[in-house]
Write a protein that holds these residues in place. Structure first.
Motif, PDB file in Angstrom:
ATOM      1  N   TYR A 115     -35.066  10.351  38.134  1.00 18.66           N
ATOM      2  CA  TYR A 115     -34.988  10.999  39.023  1.00 18.66           C
ATOM      3  C   TYR A 115     -33.558  11.711  38.520  1.00 18.66           C
ATOM      4  N   ARG A 116     -32.999  12.482  39.564  1.00 19.57           N
ATOM      5  CA  ARG A 116     -31.978  13.229  39.026  1.00 19.57           C
ATOM      6  C   ARG A 116     -30.677  12.651  39.132  1.00 19.57           C
ATOM      7  N   CYS A 117     -29.760  11.965  38.548  1.00 13.69           N
ATOM      8  CA  CYS A 117     -28.922  11.352  38.192  1.00 13.69           C
ATOM      9  C   CYS A 117     -28.905   9.853  38.066  1.00 13.69           C
ATOM     10  N   SER A 170     -28.754  15.554  33.946  1.00 14.57           N
ATOM     11  CA  SER A 170     -27.892  15.018  34.716  1.00 14.57           C
ATOM     12  C   SER A 170     -27.204  16.817  35.114  1.00 14.57           C
ATOM     13  N   GLY A 171     -25.970  17.008  35.824  1.00 11.74           N
ATOM     14  CA  GLY A 171     -25.178  18.271  35.368  1.00 11.74           C
ATOM     15  C   GLY A 171     -25.017  18.732  34.711  1.00 11.74           C
ATOM     16  N   PHE A 172     -23.918  17.703  32.880  1.00 11.30           N
ATOM     17  CA  PHE A 172     -23.778  17.767  31.802  1.00 11.30           C
ATOM     18  C   PHE A 172     -24.963  18.612  31.241  1.00 11.30           C
ATOM     19  N   CYS A 180     -22.731  17.943  43.440  1.00 11.81           N
ATOM     20  CA  CYS A 180     -23.336  16.761  43.388  1.00 11.81           C
ATOM     21  C   CYS A 180     -22.383  16.195  42.866  1.00 11.81           C
ATOM     22  N   PRO A 181     -22.609  16.534  41.679  1.00  9.59           N
ATOM     23  CA  PRO A 181     -21.015  15.581  40.919  1.00  9.59           C
ATOM     24  C   PRO A 181     -20.061  15.481  42.094  1.00  9.59           C
ATOM     25  N   ILE A 182     -19.222  14.667  42.113  1.00  9.14           N
ATOM     26  CA  ILE A 182     -17.961  14.246  43.457  1.00  9.14           C
ATOM     27  C   ILE A 182     -18.824  14.697  44.436  1.00  9.14           C
ATOM     28  N   SER A 183     -20.134  15.333  44.739  1.00  3.70           N
ATOM     29  CA  SER A 183     -20.207  14.337  46.167  1.00  3.70           C
ATOM     30  C   SER A 183     -20.419  13.328  46.801  1.00  3.70           C
ATOM     31  N   ASN A 184     -20.837  12.486  46.506  1.00  4.49           N
ATOM     32  CA  ASN A 184     -20.432  10.955  46.902  1.00  4.49           C
ATOM     33  C   ASN A 184     -18.508  10.142  46.748  1.00  4.49           C
ATOM     34  N   THR A 206     -34.385  33.990  47.679  1.00  6.32           N
ATOM     35  CA  THR A 206     -35.703  33.571  47.520  1.00  6.32           C
ATOM     36  C   THR A 206     -36.689  33.798  46.765  1.00  6.32           C
ATOM     37  N   VAL A 207     -36.324  33.642  45.182  1.00  9.41           N
ATOM     38  CA  VAL A 207     -37.717  34.209  45.154  1.00  9.41           C
ATOM     39  C   VAL A 207     -38.987  33.399  45.537  1.00  9.41           C
ATOM     40  N   THR A 208     -39.999  33.954  45.624  1.00  2.87           N
ATOM     41  CA  THR A 208     -41.433  33.265  46.085  1.00  2.87           C
ATOM     42  C   THR A 208     -42.420  33.880  45.418  1.00  2.87           C
ATOM     43  N   SER A 234     -34.298  27.424  36.711  1.00  2.19           N
ATOM     44  CA  SER A 234     -33.841  26.201  36.881  1.00  2.19           C
ATOM     45  C   SER A 234     -33.433  26.094  38.109  1.00  2.19           C
ATOM     46  N   PRO A 235     -34.002  25.248  38.756  1.00  2.00           N
ATOM     47  CA  PRO A 235     -34.211  25.239  39.805  1.00  2.00           C
ATOM     48  C   PRO A 235     -34.529  23.460  41.024  1.00  2.00           C
ATOM     49  N   GLY A 236     -33.646  22.848  40.122  1.00  2.24           N
ATOM     50  CA  GLY A 236     -34.044  21.499  40.126  1.00  2.24           C
ATOM     51  C   GLY A 236     -35.021  20.756  40.406  1.00  2.24           C
TER      52      GLY A 236
HETATM   53  C1  LIG Z   1     -24.939  12.437  44.727  1.00  6.08           C
HETATM   54  C2  LIG Z   1     -25.171  13.000  43.320  1.00  6.08           C
HETATM   55  C3  LIG Z   1     -24.896  13.155  41.854  1.00  6.08           C
HETATM   56  C4  LIG Z   1     -24.214  13.324  41.021  1.00  6.08           C
HETATM   57  N1  LIG Z   1     -23.249  13.540  39.923  1.00  6.08           N
HETATM   58  C5  LIG Z   1     -23.536  13.495  38.272  1.00  6.08           C
HETATM   59  C6  LIG Z   1     -22.969  13.842  37.538  1.00  6.08           C
HETATM   60  O1  LIG Z   1     -21.748  12.788  37.838  1.00  6.08           O
HETATM   61  N2  LIG Z   1     -22.354  14.001  36.344  1.00  6.08           N
HETATM   62  C7  LIG Z   1     -23.672  14.988  35.799  1.00  6.08           C
HETATM   63  O2  LIG Z   1     -23.291  15.489  34.718  1.00  6.08           O
HETATM   64  N3  LIG Z   1     -24.688  15.095  36.944  1.00  6.08           N
HETATM   65  C8  LIG Z   1     -24.331  14.741  37.820  1.00  6.08           C
HETATM   66  N4  LIG Z   1     -25.763  14.497  39.252  1.00  6.08           N
HETATM   67  C9  LIG Z   1     -26.671  15.550  38.502  1.00  6.08           C
HETATM   68  C10 LIG Z   1     -26.496  16.650  38.987  1.00  6.08           C
HETATM   69  O3  LIG Z   1     -25.979  17.738  40.287  1.00  6.08           O
HETATM   70  C11 LIG Z   1     -27.477  17.368  38.503  1.00  6.08           C
HETATM   71  O4  LIG Z   1     -28.272  17.627  37.262  1.00  6.08           O
HETATM   72  C12 LIG Z   1     -27.916  19.373  38.271  1.00  6.08           C
HETATM   73  O5  LIG Z   1     -27.675  19.745  39.378  1.00  6.08           O
HETATM   74  C13 LIG Z   1     -29.042  19.799  37.771  1.00  6.08           C
HETATM   75  O6  LIG Z   1     -28.701  21.623  37.468  1.00  6.08           O
HETATM   76  P1  LIG Z   1     -29.985  22.070  37.678  1.00  6.08           P
HETATM   77  O7  LIG Z   1     -29.364  23.611  37.456  1.00  6.08           O
HETATM   78  O8  LIG Z   1     -31.160  21.177  37.458  1.00  6.08           O
HETATM   79  O9  LIG Z   1     -30.327  21.957  39.415  1.00  6.08           O
HETATM   80  P2  LIG Z   1     -29.603  22.524  40.928  1.00  6.08           P
HETATM   81  O10 LIG Z   1     -28.466  22.394  40.468  1.00  6.08           O
HETATM   82  O11 LIG Z   1     -29.742  22.315  42.401  1.00  6.08           O
HETATM   83  O12 LIG Z   1     -29.215  24.276  40.783  1.00  6.08           O
HETATM   84  C14 LIG Z   1     -30.319  24.321  41.336  1.00  6.08           C
HETATM   85  C15 LIG Z   1     -30.700  25.629  42.049  1.00  6.08           C
HETATM   86  O13 LIG Z   1     -31.921  26.913  41.933  1.00  6.08           O
HETATM   87  C16 LIG Z   1     -32.141  27.388  43.508  1.00  6.08           C
HETATM   88  N5  LIG Z   1     -33.190  27.525  44.184  1.00  6.08           N
HETATM   89  C17 LIG Z   1     -34.595  26.948  43.703  1.00  6.08           C
HETATM   90  N6  LIG Z   1     -35.158  27.822  43.933  1.00  6.08           N
HETATM   91  C18 LIG Z   1     -34.673  28.789  44.056  1.00  6.08           C
HETATM   92  C19 LIG Z   1     -35.239  29.638  44.482  1.00  6.08           C
HETATM   93  N7  LIG Z   1     -37.077  29.683  44.689  1.00  6.08           N
HETATM   94  N8  LIG Z   1     -35.200  30.796  44.762  1.00  6.08           N
HETATM   95  C20 LIG Z   1     -33.467  30.908  44.822  1.00  6.08           C
HETATM   96  N9  LIG Z   1     -33.127  30.787  44.130  1.00  6.08           N
HETATM   97  C21 LIG Z   1     -33.589  28.844  43.812  1.00  6.08           C
HETATM   98  C22 LIG Z   1     -30.986  25.899  44.708  1.00  6.08           C
HETATM   99  O14 LIG Z   1     -30.571  25.958  46.018  1.00  6.08           O
HETATM  100  C23 LIG Z   1     -30.133  25.753  43.901  1.00  6.08           C
HETATM  101  O15 LIG Z   1     -28.559  26.121  43.594  1.00  6.08           O
HETATM  102  C24 LIG Z   1     -25.482  13.896  40.321  1.00  6.08           C
HETATM  103  C25 LIG Z   1     -26.853  14.385  41.537  1.00  6.08           C
HETATM  104  C26 LIG Z   1     -26.294  13.945  42.355  1.00  6.08           C
HETATM  105  C27 LIG Z   1     -27.603  14.301  43.752  1.00  6.08           C
END
Ligand SMILES: Cc1cc2nc3c(=O)[nH]c(=O)nc-3n(C[C@H](O)[C@H](O)[C@H](O)COP(=O)(O)OP(=O)(O)OC[C@H]3O[C@@H](n4cnc5c(N)ncnc54)[C@H](O)[C@@H]3O)c2cc1C
Length: 430
Positions: free
Chosen positions: A196-198, A338-340, A79-83, A114-116, A140-142
């Motif tokens: 919300y995310r980011c 955030s991703g960081f 997601c970071p850099i996707s903009n 996929t974990v169900t 860590s499913p987002g």
């Molecule tokens: C446009 C945009 C720009 C961003 N820019 C930045 C930035 O510049 N810097 C920064 O630090 N952050 C940024 N972020 C935020 C960052 O992307 C998120 O905070 C980060 O992805 C969160 O990590 P996560 O592990 O919680 O979730 P994710 O990275 O989304 O990972 C979750 C993973 O879990 C998997 N998953 C979920 N459920 C299941 C399941 N049941 N079975 C198997 N797999 C599953 C998904 O497929 C996914 O790959 C940005 C976000 C967006 C949308």
């Protein structure tokens, strides 16, 4: 400060009790174990920012622990850099990374499925072929997008008005729609209610779409419908750049939540207006991913998962850890989604998990965050904070003097953002 195991487990349960446990009935687990264990095992759900980091750092700290990471996508897309892709500065290939080094360099068993189901009692998760058992589980499913809160944002509505809030097909779709739009067109971008995310993400996207329109689509407009009463991250820096570069292009409106969309007429409605969009990017409100509900890690009526920020143990199931965007910041401390931060939480969680498996006390946590945003094709801004454990609140707190905004917008910050992304992808996945 030291903390006894009894204390951190007790802290972990504070204020939450056994919410939801009584009403929770387990799904039927028909199939058997498909990967019999021969020693301690951690299962990680999600190979994103939190999950991939946790998986790798457990193996770095204790290679005797078997790590199984379950991720439904075949590759990592950032997601970071996707903009930057949406703004035409990068391609999808530039933000895509393979999972192969996690397997070959670190011996992580990566399962693309996929974990169900999650059975906290038997300590097992369910995938298509059967069950995988764990000693500790890291989740860590987002996020999940709350499309249902906007009238008309069903599957048809989403196809016309993508969110592009997880990097992938919708990112590419938005990029292509912008490129195909005739000059003089109208783009509408909506900003959800926080958290919300980011937090700066929608405003970076605003800047990069405006930059693209200015250079390639003369006479076009970008209407930004913000649900919030003001820009909720780096507001003054974004506003200064918009005033300097995008006068007459960006039309920014506060307190303008989208309530309805009509895909057939490409109309986006708020309480005040109905706007026809040539390109519409609707980013709905958010909560922790549906995946957390497989183990009821999100109490009824709450959007995010409460955790103990010393170890990232769930306050509901202490043998399950939750990291990343799915965590409830009211239990962690004032950290952004955030991703960081997900990467930072995952390192704390990995160290705590290794300690718990080895019968040791988890160490005192610390975390860091820098969020970079581009405000044009060449200039960036940033916000930084370092977090330490705060005894008084039992949460993480930003250290005074170790946080702040960039003093302005600079080309060096844009270059740093590019470098940061490649460095942290390597930290997580290399
Ligand atoms: C446009 C945009 C720009 C961003 N820019 C930045 C930035 O510049 N810097 C920064 O630090 N952050 C940024 N972020 C935020 C960052 O992307 C998120 O905070 C980060 O992805 C969160 O990590 P996560 O592990 O919680 O979730 P994710 O990275 O989304 O990972 C979750 C993973 O879990 C998997 N998953 C979920 N459920 C299941 C399941 N049941 N079975 C198997 N797999 C599953 C998904 O497929 C996914 O790959 C940005 C976000 C967006 C949308």
């Amino acid at each position: 400060m030291t903390i006894t195991r009894r204390k951190f487990l007790t802290n972990g349960m504070a204020g939450v009790g056994t919410v939801g446990l009584a009403s929770w009935s387990l799904p039927a687990f028909a199939q058997g174990e498909i990967m019999p264990k021969s020693g301690p095992r951690v299962v990680v759900i999600g190979g994103g920012w939190g999950g991939a980091t946790a998986a790798k750092y457990i193996r770095l700290q204790d290679p005797s622990i078997e790590v199984v990471m379950i991720e439904r996508e075949p590759v990592f897309r950032s997601c970071p850099i996707s903009n930057w892709v949406i703004g035409g500065l990068k391609e999808m290939g530039d933000i895509t990374v393979s999972y192969s080094a996690l397997k070959t360099k670190h011996g992580i068993k990566v399962v693309h499925d996929t974990v169900t189901g999650i059975d906290p009692g038997r300590q097992m998760v369910r995938v298509a072929d059967g069950m995988i058992s764990y000693d500790r589980l890291i989740v860590s499913p987002g996020i999940t997008l709350l499309n249902d809160e906007i009238d008309g944002l069903d599957a048809v509505g989403r196809a016309v008005f993508p969110a592009a809030w997880s990097a992938g097909a919708e990112t590419q779709q938005l990029r292509e729609e912008l490129a195909a739009m005739p000059a003089g067109g109208t783009v509408v971008l909506s900003v959800p209610f926080g958290p919300y995310r980011c937090p700066p993400g929608p405003y970076e996207r605003t800047s990069l779409i405006a930059d693209y329109l200015k250079k390639n689509k003369p006479g076009s407009k970008l209407i930004v419908l913000d649900s919030n009463e003001k820009i909720i991250s780096k507001g003054k820096l974004f506003k200064a750049a918009w005033d300097a570069y995008y006068e007459g292009i960006i039309d920014y409106r506060t307190d303008n939540a989208v309530i309805k969309v009509d895909a057939s007429t490409r109309t986006i409605s708020t309480d005040f207006d109905d706007i026809r969009a040539d390109v519409g990017n609707i980013i709905p409100n958010q909560r922790a991913s549906d995946t957390v509900d497989l183990a009821h890690l999100r109490p009824d009526g709450r959007r995010w998962c409460p955790v103990n920020p010393w170890t990232y143990q769930s306050t509901i199931h202490p043998e399950i850890h939750v990291v990343g965007d799915a965590t409830d910041a009211t239990t962690v401390g004032k950290v952004p989604k955030s991703g960081f931060i997900a990467n930072s939480m995952a390192k704390v969680c990995a160290a705590a998990t290794v300690a718990l498996i080895n019968g040791e006390e988890p160490a005192r946590p610390s975390m860091a965050n820098t969020c970079y945003s581009l405000v044009s094709g060449t200039e960036g801004i940033s916000v930084t904070a370092v977090y330490d454990w705060d005894d008084a609140s039992g949460k993480m707190a930003a250290i005074k003097g170790a946080k702040g905004l960039s003093p302005g917008r600079f080309e060096i910050v844009a270059a740093n953002a590019d470098d940061w992304a490649r460095a942290i992808w390597s930290d997580m996945l290399g």
